[in-house]
Design a protein around this motif. Structure first.
Motif, PDB file in Angstrom:
ATOM      1  N   ILE A  33       0.689  -1.705  -0.422  1.00 28.06           N
ATOM      2  CA  ILE A  33       0.080  -0.294   0.161  1.00 28.06           C
ATOM      3  C   ILE A  33       0.682   1.154   0.349  1.00 28.06           C
ATOM      4  N   LYS A  34       1.358   0.799   1.025  1.00 21.85           N
ATOM      5  CA  LYS A  34       2.776   2.307   0.799  1.00 21.85           C
ATOM      6  C   LYS A  34       3.613   2.966  -0.095  1.00 21.85           C
ATOM      7  N   ASP A  35       4.179   1.709  -1.193  1.00 29.57           N
ATOM      8  CA  ASP A  35       4.880   1.908  -2.337  1.00 29.57           C
ATOM      9  C   ASP A  35       3.870   2.009  -3.142  1.00 29.57           C
ATOM     10  N   GLU A  36       3.099   1.942  -3.787  1.00 29.88           N
ATOM     11  CA  GLU A  36       2.001   2.337  -4.726  1.00 29.88           C
ATOM     12  C   GLU A  36       0.617   3.218  -4.390  1.00 29.88           C
ATOM     13  N   TRP A  37       1.130   4.163  -3.123  1.00 32.63           N
ATOM     14  CA  TRP A  37       0.060   4.943  -2.216  1.00 32.63           C
ATOM     15  C   TRP A  37      -0.424   5.888  -3.700  1.00 32.63           C
ATOM     16  N   SER A  38       0.099   5.941  -3.889  1.00 32.79           N
ATOM     17  CA  SER A  38      -1.002   7.161  -5.365  1.00 32.79           C
ATOM     18  C   SER A  38      -1.559   5.934  -6.412  1.00 32.79           C
ATOM     19  N   THR A  39      -1.756   5.146  -6.438  1.00 32.24           N
ATOM     20  CA  THR A  39      -2.939   4.089  -6.975  1.00 32.24           C
ATOM     21  C   THR A  39      -3.848   3.601  -5.728  1.00 32.24           C
ATOM     22  N   SER A  40      -3.121   3.310  -4.728  1.00 27.24           N
ATOM     23  CA  SER A  40      -4.172   2.565  -4.074  1.00 27.24           C
ATOM     24  C   SER A  40      -5.042   3.463  -3.365  1.00 27.24           C
ATOM     25  N   THR A  41      -6.323   2.681  -3.212  1.00 27.47           N
ATOM     26  CA  THR A  41      -7.872   3.159  -2.735  1.00 27.47           C
ATOM     27  C   THR A  41      -7.470   2.941  -0.865  1.00 27.47           C
ATOM     28  N   ARG A  42      -8.558   3.820  -0.827  1.00 29.85           N
ATOM     29  CA  ARG A  42      -9.022   3.746   0.798  1.00 29.85           C
ATOM     30  C   ARG A  42      -9.511   3.267   1.210  1.00 29.85           C
ATOM     31  N   GLU A  43      -9.551   2.205   0.629  1.00 25.87           N
ATOM     32  CA  GLU A  43     -10.329   0.490   0.391  1.00 25.87           C
ATOM     33  C   GLU A  43      -9.350  -0.057   0.626  1.00 25.87           C
ATOM     34  N   ASP A  44      -8.241   0.005  -0.113  1.00 22.21           N
ATOM     35  CA  ASP A  44      -7.037  -0.965  -0.346  1.00 22.21           C
ATOM     36  C   ASP A  44      -6.144  -1.090   1.159  1.00 22.21           C
ATOM     37  N   HIS A  74      -2.246   3.245  16.629  1.00 19.81           N
ATOM     38  CA  HIS A  74      -1.693   3.465  15.762  1.00 19.81           C
ATOM     39  C   HIS A  74      -2.863   3.127  14.208  1.00 19.81           C
ATOM     40  N   THR A  75      -3.240   2.465  13.666  1.00 27.12           N
ATOM     41  CA  THR A  75      -4.200   1.729  13.274  1.00 27.12           C
ATOM     42  C   THR A  75      -5.719   2.688  13.763  1.00 27.12           C
ATOM     43  N   ARG A  76      -5.639   2.654  14.169  1.00 29.19           N
ATOM     44  CA  ARG A  76      -6.972   2.881  14.825  1.00 29.19           C
ATOM     45  C   ARG A  76      -7.030   5.113  13.576  1.00 29.19           C
ATOM     46  N   GLU A  77      -5.959   5.859  14.124  1.00 24.95           N
ATOM     47  CA  GLU A  77      -5.398   7.483  14.057  1.00 24.95           C
ATOM     48  C   GLU A  77      -5.596   6.820  12.828  1.00 24.95           C
ATOM     49  N   ILE A  78      -4.867   6.263  11.554  1.00 26.73           N
ATOM     50  CA  ILE A  78      -4.650   5.925  10.399  1.00 26.73           C
ATOM     51  C   ILE A  78      -6.299   6.025   9.964  1.00 26.73           C
ATOM     52  N   LEU A  79      -6.844   5.166  10.233  1.00 26.31           N
ATOM     53  CA  LEU A  79      -8.150   5.740   9.409  1.00 26.31           C
ATOM     54  C   LEU A  79      -9.260   6.107   9.926  1.00 26.31           C
ATOM     55  N   LEU A  80      -8.856   7.103  11.011  1.00 27.74           N
ATOM     56  CA  LEU A  80     -10.082   8.085  11.698  1.00 27.74           C
ATOM     57  C   LEU A  80      -9.230   9.484  10.717  1.00 27.74           C
ATOM     58  N   ASP A  81      -7.883   9.534  10.378  1.00 36.80           N
ATOM     59  CA  ASP A  81      -6.977  10.500   9.885  1.00 36.80           C
ATOM     60  C   ASP A  81      -7.748  10.706   8.585  1.00 36.80           C
ATOM     61  N   LEU A  82      -8.485  11.811   7.486  1.00 37.12           N
ATOM     62  CA  LEU A  82      -8.837  12.106   6.471  1.00 37.12           C
ATOM     63  C   LEU A  82      -8.114  12.728   5.583  1.00 37.12           C
ATOM     64  N   ASP A  83      -6.911  12.705   5.299  1.00 36.35           N
ATOM     65  CA  ASP A  83      -5.612  12.866   4.785  1.00 36.35           C
ATOM     66  C   ASP A  83      -4.419  11.705   5.738  1.00 36.35           C
ATOM     67  N   PRO A  84      -4.685  10.262   5.391  1.00 37.58           N
ATOM     68  CA  PRO A  84      -3.086   9.550   6.126  1.00 37.58           C
ATOM     69  C   PRO A  84      -2.221   9.353   5.035  1.00 37.58           C
ATOM     70  N   GLN A  85      -0.777   9.882   5.162  1.00 41.88           N
ATOM     71  CA  GLN A  85       0.153   9.685   5.295  1.00 41.88           C
ATOM     72  C   GLN A  85       1.432   8.493   4.806  1.00 41.88           C
ATOM     73  N   PRO A  86       1.934   8.108   3.313  1.00 45.06           N
ATOM     74  CA  PRO A  86       1.984   6.894   3.558  1.00 45.06           C
ATOM     75  C   PRO A  86       3.524   6.523   4.487  1.00 45.06           C
ATOM     76  N   ASN A  87       4.239   7.663   5.424  1.00 48.38           N
ATOM     77  CA  ASN A  87       5.304   6.979   5.696  1.00 48.38           C
ATOM     78  C   ASN A  87       4.373   6.903   7.369  1.00 48.38           C
ATOM     79  N   ARG A  88       2.738   6.605   7.695  1.00 51.89           N
ATOM     80  CA  ARG A  88       2.469   6.331   8.819  1.00 51.89           C
ATOM     81  C   ARG A  88       2.687   4.746   9.433  1.00 51.89           C
ATOM     82  N   LEU A  89       2.260   3.597   7.403  1.00 55.58           N
ATOM     83  CA  LEU A  89       2.832   2.459   8.068  1.00 55.58           C
ATOM     84  C   LEU A  89       3.960   2.540   8.071  1.00 55.58           C
TER      85      LEU A  89
END
Length: 124
Positions: free
Chosen positions: A37-48, A92-107
């Motif tokens: 997901i991190k590596d393909e951030w620009s093409t990954s969806t929120r569902e991914d 940490h997972t909850r925070e990422i999911l609740l973030d409206l604009d999560p950043q890939p480095n959070r993974l």
């Protein structure tokens, strides 16, 4: 014919694989999913993202449940450390999911923790 051989191998692997090896493999699978997901951030969806985080969360929920059982043979300190890591991962997972604009480095921290724990399990 190939399919039958692959199925036989998988059944045998389940029998000879130790619980620690299985846990290590599952942690590596979760880490790989998060890394993808991190590596393909620009093409990954929120569902991914949600699917990868959910798999990891379920895995850690199982680990946390196992270490809190009274009959768990691990030393108390190890059990406590795993439970603490699990709580960190769930938060940490909850925070990422609740973030409206999560950043890939959070993974990164989730990927690193899974890989480190998996390596430790393989070394035991």
């Amino acid at each position: 014919m190939y399919q039958h051989g692959a199925q036989a191998y998988q059944q045998t692997a389940k029998v000879v694989e130790s619980p620690r090896q299985r846990e290590s493999a599952l942690l590596m699978k979760a880490a790989a999913g998060l890394q993808r997901i991190k590596d393909e951030w620009s093409t990954s969806t929120r569902e991914d993202l949600k699917a990868a985080l959910t798999f990891n969360r379920k895995l850690w929920t199982i680990f946390m449940s196992a270490v809190t059982q009274e009959d768990n043979p691990l030393p108390h300190e190890v059990r406590q450390n795993i439970a603490n890591l699990g709580m960190f991962i769930l938060n940490h997972t909850r925070e990422i999911l609740l973030d409206l604009d999560p950043q890939p480095n959070r993974l990164d921290v989730l990927v690193q923790l899974n890989r480190q724990i998996a390596a430790g399990l393989r070394g035991m």
